[in-house]
Design an enzyme around this catalytic site. Sequence first.
Site, PDB file in Angstrom:
ATOM      1  N   GLY A 113       0.747  -1.002   0.200  1.00  0.00           N
ATOM      2  CA  GLY A 113       0.047  -0.146   0.269  1.00  0.00           C
ATOM      3  C   GLY A 113       0.728   1.018   0.163  1.00  0.00           C
ATOM      4  O   GLY A 113       0.261   2.655   0.367  1.00  0.00           O
TER       5      GLY A 113
ATOM      6  N   ALA B  43       2.413   2.430  -5.583  1.00  0.00           N
ATOM      7  CA  ALA B  43       2.057   1.845  -6.646  1.00  0.00           C
ATOM      8  C   ALA B  43       1.423   1.013  -5.651  1.00  0.00           C
ATOM      9  O   ALA B  43       0.341   1.053  -7.104  1.00  0.00           O
ATOM     10  CB  ALA B  43       3.259   0.646  -6.924  1.00  0.00           C
TER      11      ALA B  43
ATOM     12  N   LYS C 151       4.752  22.091 -10.954  1.00  0.00           N
ATOM     13  CA  LYS C 151       6.706  21.948 -11.173  1.00  0.00           C
ATOM     14  C   LYS C 151       6.494  22.578 -13.116  1.00  0.00           C
ATOM     15  O   LYS C 151       5.855  21.442 -13.697  1.00  0.00           O
ATOM     16  CB  LYS C 151       6.669  20.718 -10.883  1.00  0.00           C
ATOM     17  CG  LYS C 151       8.508  19.899 -11.358  1.00  0.00           C
ATOM     18  CD  LYS C 151       8.391  18.678 -10.745  1.00  0.00           C
ATOM     19  CE  LYS C 151       9.998  18.285 -11.455  1.00  0.00           C
ATOM     20  NZ  LYS C 151       9.649  16.774 -11.520  1.00  0.00           N
TER      21      LYS C 151
ATOM     22  N   THR D  80      10.928   9.539 -12.780  1.00  0.00           N
ATOM     23  CA  THR D  80      10.627   8.869 -13.288  1.00  0.00           C
ATOM     24  C   THR D  80       9.393   7.707 -12.668  1.00  0.00           C
ATOM     25  O   THR D  80       8.459   7.513 -13.349  1.00  0.00           O
ATOM     26  CB  THR D  80      11.142   7.894 -14.186  1.00  0.00           C
ATOM     27  OG1 THR D  80      12.006   8.053 -13.797  1.00  0.00           O
ATOM     28  CG2 THR D  80      11.483   8.952 -15.685  1.00  0.00           C
TER      29      THR D  80
ATOM     30  N   GLU E  90      13.199   7.828 -29.711  1.00  0.00           N
ATOM     31  CA  GLU E  90      13.374   6.835 -30.559  1.00  0.00           C
ATOM     32  C   GLU E  90      11.859   6.460 -30.455  1.00  0.00           C
ATOM     33  O   GLU E  90      11.078   6.685 -29.393  1.00  0.00           O
ATOM     34  CB  GLU E  90      14.083   5.281 -29.342  1.00  0.00           C
ATOM     35  CG  GLU E  90      14.809   4.051 -29.781  1.00  0.00           C
ATOM     36  CD  GLU E  90      15.766   4.903 -31.199  1.00  0.00           C
ATOM     37  OE1 GLU E  90      15.679   4.728 -32.220  1.00  0.00           O
ATOM     38  OE2 GLU E  90      17.087   5.446 -30.511  1.00  0.00           O
TER      39      GLU E  90
HETATM   40  C1  FAD Z   1      15.218   7.713  -2.687  1.00  0.00           C
HETATM   41  C2  FAD Z   1      14.149   7.570  -3.536  1.00  0.00           C
HETATM   42  C3  FAD Z   1      13.851   9.380  -3.838  1.00  0.00           C
HETATM   43  C4  FAD Z   1      12.682   8.949  -5.143  1.00  0.00           C
HETATM   44  N1  FAD Z   1      12.181  10.034  -5.352  1.00  0.00           N
HETATM   45  C5  FAD Z   1      11.226  10.232  -6.460  1.00  0.00           C
HETATM   46  C6  FAD Z   1      10.426  10.724  -7.087  1.00  0.00           C
HETATM   47  O1  FAD Z   1      10.808  12.249  -6.666  1.00  0.00           O
HETATM   48  N2  FAD Z   1       9.582  10.958  -7.901  1.00  0.00           N
HETATM   49  C7  FAD Z   1       9.039   9.817  -7.923  1.00  0.00           C
HETATM   50  O2  FAD Z   1       8.321   9.484  -9.048  1.00  0.00           O
HETATM   51  N3  FAD Z   1       9.567   8.987  -7.706  1.00  0.00           N
HETATM   52  C8  FAD Z   1      10.326   8.799  -7.117  1.00  0.00           C
HETATM   53  N4  FAD Z   1      10.975   7.524  -5.657  1.00  0.00           N
HETATM   54  C9  FAD Z   1       9.893   6.839  -6.429  1.00  0.00           C
HETATM   55  C10 FAD Z   1       8.764   6.168  -5.361  1.00  0.00           C
HETATM   56  O3  FAD Z   1       8.719   6.651  -4.321  1.00  0.00           O
HETATM   57  C11 FAD Z   1       8.373   4.586  -5.519  1.00  0.00           C
HETATM   58  O4  FAD Z   1       8.206   4.418  -6.700  1.00  0.00           O
HETATM   59  C12 FAD Z   1       6.925   4.634  -4.978  1.00  0.00           C
HETATM   60  O5  FAD Z   1       6.937   5.369  -4.037  1.00  0.00           O
HETATM   61  C13 FAD Z   1       6.535   3.117  -5.512  1.00  0.00           C
HETATM   62  O6  FAD Z   1       6.728   2.597  -4.245  1.00  0.00           O
HETATM   63  P1  FAD Z   1       6.456   1.187  -3.866  1.00  0.00           P
HETATM   64  O7  FAD Z   1       4.954   1.862  -3.340  1.00  0.00           O
HETATM   65  O8  FAD Z   1       6.674   0.451  -4.919  1.00  0.00           O
HETATM   66  O9  FAD Z   1       7.221   0.821  -2.490  1.00  0.00           O
HETATM   67  P2  FAD Z   1       7.025   0.809  -0.534  1.00  0.00           P
HETATM   68  O10 FAD Z   1       6.506   2.438  -0.398  1.00  0.00           O
HETATM   69  O11 FAD Z   1       7.984   0.459  -1.062  1.00  0.00           O
HETATM   70  O12 FAD Z   1       5.731   0.597  -0.603  1.00  0.00           O
HETATM   71  C14 FAD Z   1       5.907  -0.779  -0.258  1.00  0.00           C
HETATM   72  C15 FAD Z   1       4.289  -1.656   0.435  1.00  0.00           C
HETATM   73  O13 FAD Z   1       4.417  -2.653   0.962  1.00  0.00           O
HETATM   74  C16 FAD Z   1       3.785  -3.201   1.960  1.00  0.00           C
HETATM   75  N5  FAD Z   1       4.744  -4.355   2.115  1.00  0.00           N
HETATM   76  C17 FAD Z   1       5.703  -4.583   2.328  1.00  0.00           C
HETATM   77  N6  FAD Z   1       6.123  -6.263   2.515  1.00  0.00           N
HETATM   78  C18 FAD Z   1       4.841  -6.669   2.934  1.00  0.00           C
HETATM   79  C19 FAD Z   1       4.691  -7.616   3.876  1.00  0.00           C
HETATM   80  N7  FAD Z   1       4.969  -8.734   3.903  1.00  0.00           N
HETATM   81  N8  FAD Z   1       3.426  -8.009   3.950  1.00  0.00           N
HETATM   82  C20 FAD Z   1       2.194  -6.500   4.210  1.00  0.00           C
HETATM   83  N9  FAD Z   1       2.642  -5.780   3.066  1.00  0.00           N
HETATM   84  C21 FAD Z   1       4.236  -5.393   2.809  1.00  0.00           C
HETATM   85  C22 FAD Z   1       4.824  -2.471   2.393  1.00  0.00           C
HETATM   86  O14 FAD Z   1       3.303  -2.046   3.774  1.00  0.00           O
HETATM   87  C23 FAD Z   1       4.263  -0.874   2.245  1.00  0.00           C
HETATM   88  O15 FAD Z   1       2.671  -1.112   2.175  1.00  0.00           O
HETATM   89  C24 FAD Z   1      11.978   7.583  -5.192  1.00  0.00           C
HETATM   90  C25 FAD Z   1      12.670   6.802  -4.699  1.00  0.00           C
HETATM   91  C26 FAD Z   1      13.610   6.924  -3.694  1.00  0.00           C
HETATM   92  C27 FAD Z   1      14.134   5.162  -2.893  1.00  0.00           C
END
Ligand code: FAD
Length: 511
Positions: A14, A17, A81, A348, A435
């Site tokens: 949650g 993504a 932005k 991105t 591309e």
């Molecule tokens: C340093 C940094 C800067 C960034 N800056 C940008 C930006 O400026 N612009 C941009 O577009 N993107 C940016 N990103 C990327 C962006 O933060 C992520 O793409 C976005 O937040 C998606 O993250 P996620 O949902 O995939 O993962 P997460 O936010 O890590 O969410 C993972 C989820 O999975 C759950 N989960 C994991 N394991 C389990 C389990 N065993 N059981 C139940 N739940 C579980 C967690 O509780 C959480 O809800 C950045 C990333 C980083 C690392």
Amino acid sequence: MNGEPVRKIVIVGGGTAGWMAAAGISKILGGFPGLSIQLVESEAIGTVGVGEATIPQILSFNNLLEIDENEFVRETHATYKLGIEFVDWLRPGHSYVHPFGTYGLDMLGIEFHHFWLRGLETGAQEPLDPYSIAAAAGKAGKFYWPQLNNPRSPLSKLSYAFQFDASRYAAFLRRRAEAQGVVRREGRVVQVHQNGKTGFVEAVELEDGSRIEGELFLDCSGFRSLLIGQTLGVPFEDWSKWLPCDRAVAVPCTLAGDREPLTRSTARPAGWQWRIPLQHRIGNGHVYSSAHIGEDEATDLLLANLDGEPFAQPNHLRFTAGHRERFWEKNVVALGLAGGFLEPLESTAIHLVQSSIARLMAFFPTTAFGEQEVRRFNRETTREYVDIRDFLVLHYKATERDDSEFWRYCRNLPPPDGLAEKLAIYEGSGRVLREHEELFTETSWLSVMAGQGIKPKGYHPVAAMLDEEETTRRLAHIRQVVAQAVSQMPTQDDFLQQQGSAIAASERVTA
Ligand SMILES: Cc1cc2nc3c(=O)[nH]c(=O)nc-3n(C[C@H](O)[C@H](O)[C@H](O)COP(=O)(O)OP(=O)(O)OC[C@H]3O[C@@H](n4cnc5c(N)ncnc54)[C@H](O)[C@@H]3O)c2cc1C
């Protein structure tokens, strides 16, 4: 129909993504008879907590969700932005903007920048920024919506995105998703059950013993990559040779300094620092290569270069540039960090989530899970990653910096093939190649190639058909039209007030 329509979708995770997928898919498929979408997340694990800057494609995601923009801006404490300002990337003391929108005006049927290149040769030495309304407005702290229906207005050349609070964004999407029927399940997934014969995922089990069964599983579990990586064992393709930064430290600070509608990226000796001004605070972070600088030094460098006062503990993150060899395997599709990571230099990641959701909707499976579609999904997603990787590598490769081991490594690195070709063509003839339907347009490639100091040996021969005097005159006129339009735009702060999307003064974090 080959197979039954998929009706039971389980989203594991949650973060941004997971909730983007939940909100987007429930909006598109909401009326499907018998559809169930469950999202499981664990408060104990939490989210990555960063991800605040976006690119203009987010507007189409917002349109899909029928989001009221003023409400969105107010609730996520967003700012507008207009591009990214790159400071010290070419050399210390230098800066340029990668703007959203286009430069100048095409003339005689060819792109504007060939006339700009001719101007450089014949005396008009201005860089590209004053020819872009987004760059000029961004630097002046101004904002107004594009005027797409009025092609004669310089504002028709403008595009924009948002900078927002990542946790507020996830909460905003969650409200919409739940209103559209998505069911949230709290708890940690401790076991994943697969079919003994096919290896397809059948259910995830939570620590309280409950099972959540599904037909299609979306792995949004972040860097843990619980389903696609840990369970299905899809290998990770490591790109750290090209993108050596593998750590980040992030910290918010109080409001201070410029209120420009720009994300700022400042080059540092072993990486770079972001500055993202929101309505209530400034987001900051230092992305660095651990082979070239230690964690303490990287953190000190960040804290020493904040506009305001830090008001939280630094958040340390580790990552490897690259992606899963397949984003879709069996009945699991990985979105977000579970599928891959490219550093946030061009903001991105949120877009990659969005485009994978759109692709998944285009290839939405039946329970037969057609192999051809899955292969195609994987090929297109991989290509998108490769295109973005090449664009990121350009920033590091084309630099005059040789003041640290890190920069010497980056500038001496042989570029990936696609980038090598683009560079050779631009250097030779000033032509900017895009591309297929790649994410970054000619304007983007041009802004960074020119901003990083690459000087082409030539330009389109048609540009020479305008005599020198006329070229200089037209270039000056374009700069003047842009400057005049910017002078009439409101500041971003005034614009937010006018639209009713400014947050209350009491919500601003000030020193
Ligand atoms: C340093 C940094 C800067 C960034 N800056 C940008 C930006 O400026 N612009 C941009 O577009 N993107 C940016 N990103 C990327 C962006 O933060 C992520 O793409 C976005 O937040 C998606 O993250 P996620 O949902 O995939 O993962 P997460 O936010 O890590 O969410 C993972 C989820 O999975 C759950 N989960 C994991 N394991 C389990 C389990 N065993 N059981 C139940 N739940 C579980 C967690 O509780 C959480 O809800 C950045 C990333 C980083 C690392």
